[in-house]
Design a protein around this motif. Structure first.
Motif, short mmCIF file in Angstrom:
data_model
loop_
_atom_site.label_atom_id
_atom_site.label_comp_id
_atom_site.label_asym_id
_atom_site.label_seq_id
_atom_site.Cartn_x
_atom_site.Cartn_y
_atom_site.Cartn_z
N LEU A 193 -7.24 -14.49 -2.57
CA LEU A 193 -7.36 -14.17 -1.24
C LEU A 193 -7.93 -15.27 -0.39
O LEU A 193 -7.70 -15.76 0.59
CB LEU A 193 -8.04 -12.72 -1.17
CG LEU A 193 -8.33 -12.37 0.31
CD1 LEU A 193 -6.92 -12.03 1.27
CD2 LEU A 193 -9.06 -11.04 0.60
N ALA A 194 -9.22 -15.81 -1.02
CA ALA A 194 -9.71 -16.83 -0.47
C ALA A 194 -8.88 -18.39 -0.44
O ALA A 194 -8.89 -18.87 0.62
CB ALA A 194 -11.04 -17.12 -1.03
N ALA A 195 -8.33 -18.49 -1.30
CA ALA A 195 -7.19 -19.45 -1.13
C ALA A 195 -6.02 -19.48 -0.36
O ALA A 195 -5.63 -20.20 0.42
CB ALA A 195 -6.62 -19.70 -2.86
N GLY A 196 -5.50 -18.13 -0.29
CA GLY A 196 -4.38 -17.77 0.85
C GLY A 196 -5.18 -18.07 2.12
O GLY A 196 -4.42 -18.61 3.07
N CYS A 197 -6.34 -17.60 2.54
CA CYS A 197 -6.91 -17.82 3.85
C CYS A 197 -6.98 -19.03 4.29
O CYS A 197 -6.62 -19.77 5.26
CB CYS A 197 -8.21 -17.39 3.92
SG CYS A 197 -8.36 -15.41 3.92
N LEU A 198 -7.25 -20.10 3.11
CA LEU A 198 -7.35 -21.83 3.27
C LEU A 198 -5.91 -22.19 3.44
O LEU A 198 -5.72 -23.04 4.55
CB LEU A 198 -8.00 -22.30 2.17
CG LEU A 198 -9.53 -22.04 1.87
CD1 LEU A 198 -10.07 -22.66 0.73
CD2 LEU A 198 -10.26 -22.91 3.22
N ALA A 199 -4.99 -21.65 2.76
CA ALA A 199 -3.69 -22.18 2.88
C ALA A 199 -2.97 -21.80 4.20
O ALA A 199 -2.37 -22.69 4.94
CB ALA A 199 -2.77 -21.73 1.71
N LEU A 200 -3.28 -20.85 4.93
CA LEU A 200 -2.70 -20.28 6.25
C LEU A 200 -3.54 -20.94 7.17
O LEU A 200 -3.11 -20.71 8.30
CB LEU A 200 -2.96 -18.70 6.03
CG LEU A 200 -2.06 -18.05 5.37
CD1 LEU A 200 -2.34 -16.47 5.41
CD2 LEU A 200 -0.52 -18.19 5.83
N GLY A 201 -4.52 -21.76 7.15
CA GLY A 201 -5.02 -22.64 8.01
C GLY A 201 -6.11 -21.68 8.82
O GLY A 201 -6.80 -22.15 9.91
#
Length: 202
Positions: free
Chosen positions: A41-49
């Motif tokens: 989830l943290a990585a997804g937040c980063l990927a989404l900017g």
């Protein structure tokens, strides 16, 4: 480098919480998978900017879960599969963060690729050493009670978590930070290879 000192600080409170969770039927494998979900989830937040501070909360929660799964296992029953699942989830999480920054901005891709390669080489040196240590019956508890043999290194889990926190706080600095941390990962891997040569060449 810091894991041995950190374990002495964090293990007592983690063990207390682990016993509390185990008494309520929570399983170590369940905590491991919850930690992975939070890390992704943290990585997804980063990927989404999204703001790095948005990613910071699930990232820290995932690392707390990564410590708690072992505490729950010690309060119930440690299994080889639990240790295996833990290391697989750790490596998936570690790889997801550089990938997230590559997806966030294609300009990050070269630095992210270098960082992923360094993780791959460093992880291989770590796991290969653990296999040979097990074969020779070597044991250590310097990094706490582990399912695998953990060798000391310049960069370990504590430093990697601190690095990921820094990336969340300063995502714009990903490129120089990734090149620098990746280079230190290669130094760590080389040091472990030299240690393996000294220990296992005979």
């Amino acid at each position: 480098m810091l894991d041995g000192q950190m374990r002495r600080l964090i293990d007592p409170p983690l063990n207390r919480v682990g016993r509390w969770l185990a008494a309520r039927g929570v399983t170590a494998d369940g905590v491991t998978l919850a930690g992975l979900a939070l890390g992704l989830l943290a990585a997804g937040c980063l990927a989404l900017g999204l703001s790095g501070f948005v990613a910071l909360v699930p990232l820290l929660a995932s690392r707390i879960a990564d410590g708690l799964d072992g505490a729950v296992a010690r309060a119930t029953q440690k299994t080889d599969f639990g240790g295996y699942l833990d290391i697989v989830c750790d490596f998936l999480f570690y790889g997801a963060v550089p990938l997230a920054f590559a997806l966030r901005d294609p300009a990050n891709a070269p630095a992210a690729s270098f960082l992923l390669t360094s993780f791959y080489v460093n992880g291989t040196s770590f796991l290969g050493y653990a296999v040979l240590a097990e074969k020779r019956g070597m044991t250590t508890s310097n990094r706490g009670e582990k399912s695998l043999y953990f060798t000391a290194g310049l960069l370990e889990g504590s430093e990697t978590i601190a690095f990921f926190v820094l990336l969340c706080v300063w995502p714009a600095g990903f490129v120089p930070l990734a090149w620098g941390f990746g280079a230190l990962c290669f130094v760590t891997a080389l040091a472990r290879v030299l240690l393996a040569r000294r220990e296992f060449a005979r």
